[in-house]
Design a protein around this motif. Structure first.
Motif, mmCIF file in Angstrom:
data_model
loop_
_atom_site.group_PDB
_atom_site.id
_atom_site.type_symbol
_atom_site.label_atom_id
_atom_site.label_comp_id
_atom_site.label_asym_id
_atom_site.label_seq_id
_atom_site.Cartn_x
_atom_site.Cartn_y
_atom_site.Cartn_z
ATOM 1 N N ASP A 46 0.818 -1.219 0.000
ATOM 2 C CA ASP A 46 0.000 0.000 0.000
ATOM 3 C C ASP A 46 0.849 1.266 0.000
ATOM 4 O O ASP A 46 0.570 2.226 0.718
ATOM 5 C CB ASP A 46 -0.969 0.007 1.187
ATOM 6 C CG ASP A 46 -1.971 -1.136 1.127
ATOM 7 O OD1 ASP A 46 -2.378 -1.514 0.003
ATOM 8 O OD2 ASP A 46 -2.348 -1.652 2.193
ATOM 9 N N GLY A 47 1.925 1.235 -0.794
ATOM 10 C CA GLY A 47 2.744 2.424 -0.984
ATOM 11 C C GLY A 47 3.775 2.715 0.084
ATOM 12 O O GLY A 47 4.423 3.759 0.039
ATOM 13 N N LYS A 48 3.928 1.811 1.057
ATOM 14 C CA LYS A 48 4.961 2.072 2.062
ATOM 15 C C LYS A 48 5.639 0.777 2.477
ATOM 16 O O LYS A 48 5.091 -0.315 2.315
ATOM 17 C CB LYS A 48 4.392 2.804 3.271
ATOM 18 C CG LYS A 48 3.346 2.042 4.035
ATOM 19 C CD LYS A 48 2.841 2.876 5.194
ATOM 20 C CE LYS A 48 1.961 2.015 6.081
ATOM 21 N NZ LYS A 48 1.567 2.682 7.287
ATOM 22 N N LEU A 49 6.853 0.921 3.007
ATOM 23 C CA LEU A 49 7.595 -0.240 3.489
ATOM 24 C C LEU A 49 6.903 -0.799 4.722
ATOM 25 O O LEU A 49 6.516 -0.051 5.624
ATOM 26 C CB LEU A 49 9.026 0.142 3.853
ATOM 27 C CG LEU A 49 9.976 0.395 2.697
ATOM 28 C CD1 LEU A 49 11.315 0.902 3.225
ATOM 29 C CD2 LEU A 49 10.171 -0.856 1.878
ATOM 30 N N SER A 50 6.786 -2.122 4.764
ATOM 31 C CA SER A 50 6.158 -2.741 5.929
ATOM 32 C C SER A 50 7.117 -2.834 7.112
ATOM 33 O O SER A 50 6.673 -2.917 8.255
ATOM 34 C CB SER A 50 5.595 -4.114 5.559
ATOM 35 O OG SER A 50 6.498 -4.853 4.801
ATOM 36 N N MET A 51 8.420 -2.813 6.860
ATOM 37 C CA MET A 51 9.443 -2.798 7.913
ATOM 38 C C MET A 51 10.685 -2.097 7.371
ATOM 39 O O MET A 51 10.895 -2.065 6.161
ATOM 40 C CB MET A 51 9.854 -4.220 8.325
ATOM 41 C CG MET A 51 8.781 -5.036 8.986
ATOM 42 S SD MET A 51 9.432 -6.607 9.604
ATOM 43 C CE MET A 51 10.118 -6.059 11.160
ATOM 44 N N VAL A 52 11.497 -1.589 8.275
ATOM 45 C CA VAL A 52 12.799 -1.023 7.905
ATOM 46 C C VAL A 52 13.849 -1.580 8.856
ATOM 47 O O VAL A 52 13.529 -2.084 9.932
ATOM 48 C CB VAL A 52 12.801 0.521 7.951
ATOM 49 C CG1 VAL A 52 11.850 1.097 6.916
ATOM 50 C CG2 VAL A 52 12.464 1.039 9.340
ATOM 51 N N GLY A 53 15.101 -1.478 8.433
ATOM 52 C CA GLY A 53 16.207 -1.869 9.287
ATOM 53 C C GLY A 53 17.037 -2.999 8.714
ATOM 54 O O GLY A 53 16.782 -3.483 7.615
ATOM 55 N N LYS A 54 18.017 -3.394 9.487
ATOM 56 C CA LYS A 54 18.957 -4.433 9.065
ATOM 57 C C LYS A 54 18.498 -5.798 9.553
ATOM 58 O O LYS A 54 18.047 -5.951 10.695
ATOM 59 C CB LYS A 54 20.352 -4.160 9.628
ATOM 60 C CG LYS A 54 20.911 -2.797 9.297
ATOM 61 C CD LYS A 54 21.161 -2.614 7.815
ATOM 62 C CE LYS A 54 21.688 -1.249 7.488
ATOM 63 N NZ LYS A 54 20.669 -0.209 7.421
ATOM 64 N N VAL A 55 18.655 -6.786 8.687
ATOM 65 C CA VAL A 55 18.338 -8.163 9.055
ATOM 66 C C VAL A 55 19.441 -8.659 9.992
ATOM 67 O O VAL A 55 20.628 -8.471 9.730
ATOM 68 C CB VAL A 55 18.210 -9.054 7.805
ATOM 69 C CG1 VAL A 55 17.845 -10.477 8.211
ATOM 70 C CG2 VAL A 55 17.172 -8.480 6.843
ATOM 71 N N GLY A 56 19.032 -9.263 11.080
ATOM 72 C CA GLY A 56 19.977 -9.683 12.101
ATOM 73 C C GLY A 56 20.130 -8.649 13.193
ATOM 74 O O GLY A 56 20.823 -8.880 14.179
ATOM 75 N N ALA A 57 19.463 -7.503 13.048
ATOM 76 C CA ALA A 57 19.455 -6.463 14.092
ATOM 77 C C ALA A 57 17.992 -6.117 14.374
ATOM 78 O O ALA A 57 17.343 -6.782 15.161
ATOM 79 C CB ALA A 57 20.267 -5.248 13.650
#
Length: 156
Positions: A46-57
């Motif tokens: 829906d036009g936005k990221l569902s999550m942000v950040g680094k995998v493993g953090a």
């Protein structure tokens, strides 16, 4: 919905999203002869990221695997926008997955399995492909995962 692939998506409880608009100067997918190449697809919903950040953090490997599924679904939407009917797909030739990784995270292949598995579920044998899974320091908009695919079209 028009064809067997669309019916399979419905059977799986999946709906192709609207094509994610480009974030810069590029097209979401381009056809060249019998191939369609997608730009990198982020896990946009829906036009936005569902999550942000680094995998493993900030993001777990399981969460990132689900995000890779979303990327693959967005890639299929981009392909369909160029060819009109996913039944024209002969096979997925190549998948490249980028995983924004914490310095000690080495599970990139497991994350990108989310995209590979979705393509197999939707396309069956036509979804079997070559693949790269690459760990990177950062992705656009701080996305945890980005996936691009190359599709070969059926003759005719």
């Amino acid at each position: 919905m028009s064809g067997a692939v669309d019916a399979r998506l419905a059977e799986l409880g999946l709906t192709l999203p609207a094509v994610v608009p480009p974030l810069a100067s590029y097209q979401p997918a381009v056809r060249s002869g019998v191939y369609v190449y997608t730009s990198g697809q982020l896990p946009m919903v829906d036009g936005k990221l569902s999550m942000v950040g680094k995998v493993g953090a900030e993001v777990t490997a399981d969460e990132a695997k689900d995000l890779a599924r979303t990327c693959a679904l967005n890639a299929l939407a981009a392909v369909k926008s160029v060819i009109g009917d996913l039944d024209r797909v002969e096979r997925v030739v190549k998948v490249v997955g980028f995983v924004a990784s914490a310095p000690d995270f080495t599970g990139q292949p497991g994350v990108v399995n989310g995209a590979s598995e979705l393509l197999g579920e939707v396309l069956g044998e036509r979804g079997v492909h070559a693949r790269s899974a690459v760990g990177v320091a950062v992705l656009p908009l701080d996305a945890p995962v980005e996936v691009e695919i190359q599709i070969e079209l059926r003759a005719g």
